[in-house]
Design a protein around this motif. Structure first.
Motif, PDB file in Angstrom:
ATOM      1  N   PHE A 115       0.803  -1.089   0.039  1.00  0.00           N
ATOM      2  CA  PHE A 115       0.153  -0.104  -0.145  1.00  0.00           C
ATOM      3  C   PHE A 115       0.762   1.342  -0.020  1.00  0.00           C
ATOM      4  CE2 PHE A 115      -2.396   3.574   1.928  1.00  0.00           C
ATOM      5  CZ  PHE A 115      -3.480   3.352   1.370  1.00  0.00           C
ATOM      6  N   LYS A 116       1.895   1.289   0.772  1.00  0.00           N
ATOM      7  CA  LYS A 116       2.822   2.293   0.877  1.00  0.00           C
ATOM      8  C   LYS A 116       3.621   2.653  -0.543  1.00  0.00           C
ATOM      9  CE  LYS A 116       5.106   1.216   4.707  1.00  0.00           C
ATOM     10  NZ  LYS A 116       5.914   1.386   5.754  1.00  0.00           N
ATOM     11  N   ALA A 117       3.912   1.627  -1.217  1.00  0.00           N
ATOM     12  CA  ALA A 117       4.478   1.644  -2.456  1.00  0.00           C
ATOM     13  C   ALA A 117       3.317   2.380  -3.571  1.00  0.00           C
ATOM     14  CB  ALA A 117       4.979   0.261  -3.048  1.00  0.00           C
ATOM     15  N   TRP A 118       2.148   1.954  -3.457  1.00  0.00           N
ATOM     16  CA  TRP A 118       1.124   2.534  -4.365  1.00  0.00           C
ATOM     17  C   TRP A 118       1.067   4.041  -4.064  1.00  0.00           C
ATOM     18  CZ3 TRP A 118      -4.040   4.319  -2.780  1.00  0.00           C
ATOM     19  CH2 TRP A 118      -4.781   4.566  -3.776  1.00  0.00           C
ATOM     20  N   VAL A 119       0.963   4.396  -2.508  1.00  0.00           N
ATOM     21  CA  VAL A 119       0.714   5.778  -2.332  1.00  0.00           C
ATOM     22  C   VAL A 119       1.974   6.523  -2.929  1.00  0.00           C
ATOM     23  CG1 VAL A 119       0.924   7.340  -0.550  1.00  0.00           C
ATOM     24  CG2 VAL A 119      -0.569   5.449  -0.385  1.00  0.00           C
TER      25      VAL A 119
END
Length: 289
Positions: A115-119
């Protein structure tokens, strides 16, 4: 605590939070559409040892509130009783969606990495292109969920199903050991019963009843996943669905990759199971046993 008062979100907030935290948290939705979550729920799920310290260290002051003060305007003067009905306390801290993401970004659990990579990709896209936009859905008034978020949800659903299966196996083993200590003959009877496949009982559901049961027994299906489920349901209640992904895409108006994501989500949530693929590429789907 799930008060549906705000405007419709471009991405379902429960799916978004599930992708961010791996859990479907309790929430309060305000009339202006903002969502608030118990900080203790988020902190526990994200692996923080001390909720208070986590909020102080990582959440901006304007992104946190005391639940009693926040809810008074929505729930009225009898706020204490209504909040207590959800197992909450007026004095507990809640964070809005910005604050929740701040907690996720500061989290060190490996599960938060996708999720942090997508953000980070969203921020980089805005910096490069000046905007980040979701693709409009071809089958309903709304938007397609980003492929990255769908992948995260499918992975988390599979993990949860695996953990549930492991827990069920452990519970079954414990039950058998307990029976062994009490009566060896009961173990033999239990094993014989376990060897008999479960049989379906009752009348076959209608497609509408099947969709309603999925909504009740699983996390609600929305948007594209619901469109694919509705297309498969009539064949499933007749004994099985045999479709190529290209055919489902043509009938629903979705692209093949999106259909593949939606089918994977239905399988991960235990709505359907794939039993094989015919030589011509037709996939065979059945209801769970």
């Amino acid at each position: 605590m799930d008060e549906q008062l705000g405007q419709k979100d471009a991405i379902d907030v429960d799916d978004f939070v599930f992708a961010a935290t791996g859990a479907r948290l309790r929430r309060l939705t305000m009339p202006d559409g903002t969502h608030w979550f118990p900080a203790v729920d988020a902190a526990k799920r994200l692996g923080y040892v001390n909720t208070r310290q986590a909020v102080i260290a990582h959440v901006a002051a304007e992104r946190q509130q005391v639940l009693g003060e926040l809810a008074r305007g929505v729930l009225g003067p009898d706020v204490a009783r209504k909040i207590a009905g959800h197992g909450l306390q007026k004095s507990m801290k809640v964070v809005d969606l910005h604050g929740l993401i701040q907690l996720v970004n500061a989290c060190t659990k490996p599960d938060s990495a996708p999720f942090k990579a997508w953000v980070a990709d969203v921020v980089a896209t805005v910096q490069r292109d000046g905007a980040y936009a979701l693709e409009p859905s071809p089958v309903h008034a709304g938007y397609l969920m980003p492929r990255e978020v769908v992948d995260i949800i499918v992975r988390l659903e599979k993990r949860n199903l695996r953990l549930e299966a492991e827990f069920a196996r452990q519970a079954e083993q414990n039950a058998l050991l307990w029976d062994a200590n009490r009566n060896l003959s009961r173990i033999a009877d239990s094993l014989e019963r376990l060897a008999v496949p479960a049989q379906r009982t009752g009348h076959a559901p209608t497609p509408e009843e099947l969709l309603a049961s999925w909504q009740a027994d699983h996390h609600p299906l929305t948007g594209d996943a619901h469109a694919v489920a509705a297309y498969l349901a009539p064949a499933l209640v007749r004994g099985g669905a045999r479709y190529r992904l290209e055919e489902i895409a043509r009938r629903t108006g979705l692209d093949i990759e999106r259909v593949r994501d939606c089918v994977a989500l239905l399988v991960a949530r235990g709505c359907i199971r794939q039993t094989g693929t015919a030589p011509d590429g037709t996939r065979i789907y059945l209801l769970p046993e």
